[in-house]
Motif scaffolding. Structure first.
Motif, PDB file in Angstrom:
ATOM      1  N   GLN A 159       3.749  12.742   6.502  1.00 11.45           N
ATOM      2  CA  GLN A 159       5.003  13.266   5.988  1.00 11.45           C
ATOM      3  C   GLN A 159       6.041  12.153   5.808  1.00 11.45           C
ATOM      4  N   GLU A 160       6.914  12.330   4.824  1.00 17.04           N
ATOM      5  CA  GLU A 160       8.091  11.489   4.596  1.00 17.04           C
ATOM      6  C   GLU A 160       7.835   9.999   4.831  1.00 17.04           C
ATOM      7  N   PRO A 161       6.918   9.412   4.048  1.00 19.23           N
ATOM      8  CA  PRO A 161       6.612   7.992   4.231  1.00 19.23           C
ATOM      9  C   PRO A 161       7.761   7.088   3.780  1.00 19.23           C
ATOM     10  N   CYS A 162       7.772   5.891   4.367  1.00 20.11           N
ATOM     11  CA  CYS A 162       8.753   4.848   4.051  1.00 20.11           C
ATOM     12  C   CYS A 162       7.989   3.552   3.842  1.00 20.11           C
ATOM     13  N   VAL A 163       8.364   2.769   2.823  1.00 19.36           N
ATOM     14  CA  VAL A 163       7.646   1.530   2.496  1.00 19.36           C
ATOM     15  C   VAL A 163       8.624   0.370   2.421  1.00 19.36           C
ATOM     16  N   THR A 164       8.184  -0.794   2.905  1.00 19.54           N
ATOM     17  CA  THR A 164       8.941  -2.035   2.718  1.00 19.54           C
ATOM     18  C   THR A 164       7.968  -3.146   2.354  1.00 19.54           C
ATOM     19  N   GLU A 165       8.454  -4.151   1.619  1.00 23.25           N
ATOM     20  CA  GLU A 165       7.632  -5.286   1.198  1.00 23.25           C
ATOM     21  C   GLU A 165       7.834  -6.435   2.165  1.00 23.25           C
ATOM     22  N   LEU A 166       6.718  -6.943   2.717  1.00 25.27           N
ATOM     23  CA  LEU A 166       6.754  -8.039   3.676  1.00 25.27           C
ATOM     24  C   LEU A 166       6.848  -9.390   2.966  1.00 25.27           C
ATOM     25  N   GLY A 167       7.074 -10.428   3.751  1.00 31.60           N
ATOM     26  CA  GLY A 167       7.202 -11.755   3.184  1.00 31.60           C
ATOM     27  C   GLY A 167       5.916 -12.275   2.572  1.00 31.60           C
ATOM     28  N   ASN A 168       4.775 -11.772   3.032  1.00 33.38           N
ATOM     29  CA  ASN A 168       3.481 -12.211   2.503  1.00 33.38           C
ATOM     30  C   ASN A 168       3.043 -11.415   1.280  1.00 33.38           C
ATOM     31  N   GLY A 169       3.894 -10.524   0.800  1.00 29.98           N
ATOM     32  CA  GLY A 169       3.582  -9.737  -0.383  1.00 29.98           C
ATOM     33  C   GLY A 169       2.909  -8.410  -0.099  1.00 29.98           C
ATOM     34  N   LYS A 170       2.410  -8.218   1.116  1.00 31.07           N
ATOM     35  CA  LYS A 170       1.846  -6.925   1.474  1.00 31.07           C
ATOM     36  C   LYS A 170       2.958  -5.901   1.670  1.00 31.07           C
ATOM     37  N   LEU A 171       2.573  -4.639   1.615  1.00 31.92           N
ATOM     38  CA  LEU A 171       3.500  -3.551   1.869  1.00 31.92           C
ATOM     39  C   LEU A 171       3.166  -2.906   3.203  1.00 31.92           C
ATOM     40  N   LEU A 172       4.189  -2.524   3.936  1.00 30.69           N
ATOM     41  CA  LEU A 172       4.033  -1.797   5.187  1.00 30.69           C
ATOM     42  C   LEU A 172       4.622  -0.411   5.012  1.00 30.69           C
ATOM     43  N   MET A 173       3.845   0.609   5.348  1.00 30.55           N
ATOM     44  CA  MET A 173       4.306   1.994   5.286  1.00 30.55           C
ATOM     45  C   MET A 173       4.436   2.544   6.702  1.00 30.55           C
ATOM     46  N   ALA A 174       5.555   3.213   6.973  1.00 31.89           N
ATOM     47  CA  ALA A 174       5.730   3.969   8.207  1.00 31.89           C
ATOM     48  C   ALA A 174       5.743   5.443   7.834  1.00 31.89           C
ATOM     49  N   ILE A 175       5.106   6.286   8.662  1.00 33.23           N
ATOM     50  CA  ILE A 175       4.858   7.672   8.291  1.00 33.23           C
ATOM     51  C   ILE A 175       5.282   8.605   9.420  1.00 33.23           C
ATOM     52  N   ARG A 176       6.048   9.612   9.081  1.00 30.89           N
ATOM     53  CA  ARG A 176       6.361  10.697  10.007  1.00 30.89           C
ATOM     54  C   ARG A 176       5.128  11.586  10.177  1.00 30.89           C
ATOM     55  N   SER A 177       4.907  12.071  11.402  1.00 32.79           N
ATOM     56  CA  SER A 177       3.789  12.971  11.628  1.00 32.79           C
ATOM     57  C   SER A 177       3.991  13.717  12.939  1.00 32.79           C
ATOM     58  N   THR A 178       2.949  14.449  13.347  1.00 29.03           N
ATOM     59  CA  THR A 178       2.929  15.137  14.631  1.00 29.03           C
ATOM     60  C   THR A 178       2.061  14.390  15.637  1.00 29.03           C
ATOM     61  N   ALA A 179       1.758  13.137  15.371  1.00 28.26           N
ATOM     62  CA  ALA A 179       0.821  12.379  16.206  1.00 28.26           C
ATOM     63  C   ALA A 179       1.451  11.885  17.504  1.00 28.26           C
ATOM     64  N   GLY A 180       2.786  11.891  17.599  1.00 33.83           N
ATOM     65  CA  GLY A 180       3.459  11.434  18.805  1.00 33.83           C
ATOM     66  C   GLY A 180       3.799   9.967  18.825  1.00 33.83           C
ATOM     67  N   GLY A 181       3.274   9.193  17.889  1.00 33.98           N
ATOM     68  CA  GLY A 181       3.597   7.775  17.756  1.00 33.98           C
ATOM     69  C   GLY A 181       3.836   7.449  16.301  1.00 33.98           C
ATOM     70  N   VAL A 182       4.662   6.443  16.030  1.00 34.73           N
ATOM     71  CA  VAL A 182       4.912   6.026  14.650  1.00 34.73           C
ATOM     72  C   VAL A 182       3.597   5.582  14.016  1.00 34.73           C
ATOM     73  N   LEU A 183       3.317   6.060  12.815  1.00 35.99           N
ATOM     74  CA  LEU A 183       2.105   5.697  12.084  1.00 35.99           C
ATOM     75  C   LEU A 183       2.420   4.604  11.076  1.00 35.99           C
ATOM     76  N   PHE A 184       1.484   3.654  10.925  1.00 35.00           N
ATOM     77  CA  PHE A 184       1.650   2.565   9.969  1.00 35.00           C
ATOM     78  C   PHE A 184       0.406   2.430   9.102  1.00 35.00           C
ATOM     79  N   SER A 185       0.625   2.019   7.839  1.00 34.46           N
ATOM     80  CA  SER A 185      -0.464   1.676   6.936  1.00 34.46           C
ATOM     81  C   SER A 185      -0.001   0.500   6.082  1.00 34.46           C
TER      82      SER A 185
END
Length: 381
Positions: free
Chosen positions: A234-260
């Motif tokens: 749910q409600e993902p958020c994306v930012t661009e890192l210095g190495n050109g990769k993208l990091l996504m943080a994701i809302r969920s019911t997992a109890g911990g912040v999710l990243f992709s």
């Protein structure tokens, strides 16, 4: 192992995806400062105030802010103005406020976007994207199975606006974006992270995520791969890192912040890392600073409790110097008992973080927008 399916669609019993991602536990944690360090770091919080409150034009208060800081130093705050209160089914429009003194005082200018959905519009995202063009993206809610995403553009700094362009296929399901999550990559691409369900109540636990992207300043949009997991995305958020990769943080019911992560500008995404960073069911915002080569995350640093939906306190700021592998808690921006803080927008202005967010007193006060300024160099020293 990824399961390749025919695409995201509704059937009688399930939602299918282009890919189903594994959920992998990792050791990404927040290192909490001791009391003395917390007090010293709190000196970095140099300014905090409520900036948009209920008025005769918007008697239900405000929520879901997006702050645009122009090259001329003009601060433009768009937010959802409510007629009743901060609930998903309340009638709402998008209001516009301005500050010419770095957020000290604000003038409520106008309605930026009138309601076009049957229920409301929400989640403003506004960027200056080059070629003297400004874009506004928002969602329009018609029902629990019908949210459309729209973009409108201005070629004169917001003085006039072109007609709305629909991003998703009309009436194809419940498309969710959060406020202040549209980003522009170094390549110029616009990237809009989206969560999707055919119908939100029936398929809430199967919510998928993907990104829409545009390489022509928002005129046309394409859809990246659709992903599901064993938990709602749910409600993902994306930012661009210095190495050109993208990091996504994701809302969920997992109890911990999710990243992709993504290595192809948001078209495909890696299996999901479930961090040990406590979070309730609430969105986080993560931004990268090329100047300081670090990530900043603002989120609700609280344990997940499925019996308490609005467990959104405190609102905490953390920093990562290793692309999100580990995090250090710096300060609580807000932690007053009885309040809820959510949907942060985080912008970097020189040596400061400018953070706007929802704030309301659970005893009945109307929702408002609050603003905090944080001195980056004091924060990370």
């Amino acid at each position: 192992m990824l399961i390749a399916l025919a695409g995201c669609k509704k059937s009688d019993n399930l939602v299918t995806y282009d890919d189903r991602l594994k959920l992998i536990d990792n050791n990404s944690i927040v290192v909490v400062n001791d009391d003395a360090e917390e007090q010293r770091k709190s000196e970095a919080l140099v300014f905090k105030k409520d900036v948009l409150m209920a008025n005769s034009q918007f008697p239900g208060g405000f929520g879901y802010p997006e702050l645009l800081i122009t090259q001329s130093g003009h601060w433009i705050l768009s937010a959802v103005g409510h007629s009743v209160g901060l609930i998903d089914t309340d009638s709402a429009t998008i209001a516009l406020a301005s500050s010419y003194d770095l957020g000290e005082t604000w003038t409520l200018d106008s309605t930026l976007q009138e309601k076009v959905g049957e229920i409301n519009i929400s989640m403003p995202n506004m960027l200056d994207v080059g070629n003297n063009k400004r874009v506004l993206v928002f969602l329009a809610k018609n029902s629990s199975s019908d949210i459309n995403l729209y973009v409108k553009a201005s070629d004169d700094g917001g003085e006039t606006w072109q007609p709305l362009i629909n991003i998703n296929p009309l009436h194809d399901g419940y498309n969710v974006i959060s406020n202040s999550k549209l980003i522009q990559l170094k390549s110029g691409r616009l990237l809009l992270p989206v969560a999707f369900a055919p119908e939100i109540y029936r398929y809430y636990n199967q919510t998928t995520m993907f990104c829409y992207y545009s390489d022509d300043y928002g005129l046309t949009w394409q859809k990246g791969r659709v992903y599901g997991a064993s938990v709602p995305l749910q409600e993902p958020c994306v930012t661009e890192l210095g190495n050109g990769k993208l990091l996504m943080a994701i809302r969920s019911t997992a109890g911990g912040v999710l990243f992709s992560t993504s290595s192809d500008q948001g078209i495909t995404w890696s299996d999901i890392s479930k961090s040990a960073i406590n979070t309730p069911e609430a969105p986080e915002t993560v931004v990268y600073s090329p100047t300081y080569n670090c990530l900043f995350m603002v989120w609700n640093n609280a344990t997940y409790d499925p019996a308490i939906f609005d467990k959104r306190n405190p609102l905490t700021l953390a920093v990562s110097f290793d692309n999100g592998k580990t995090w250090e808690k710096k300060i609580d921006l807000e932690n007053t008992n009885g309040y809820s803080y959510s949907y942060p927008s985080v912008k970097i202005a020189g040596k400061q973080l400018i953070i706007t967010y929802n704030k309301y007193n659970k005893s009945g006060a109307l929702p408002r927008i609050a603003l905090a300024k944080v001195d980056i160099e004091k924060l990370i020293k």
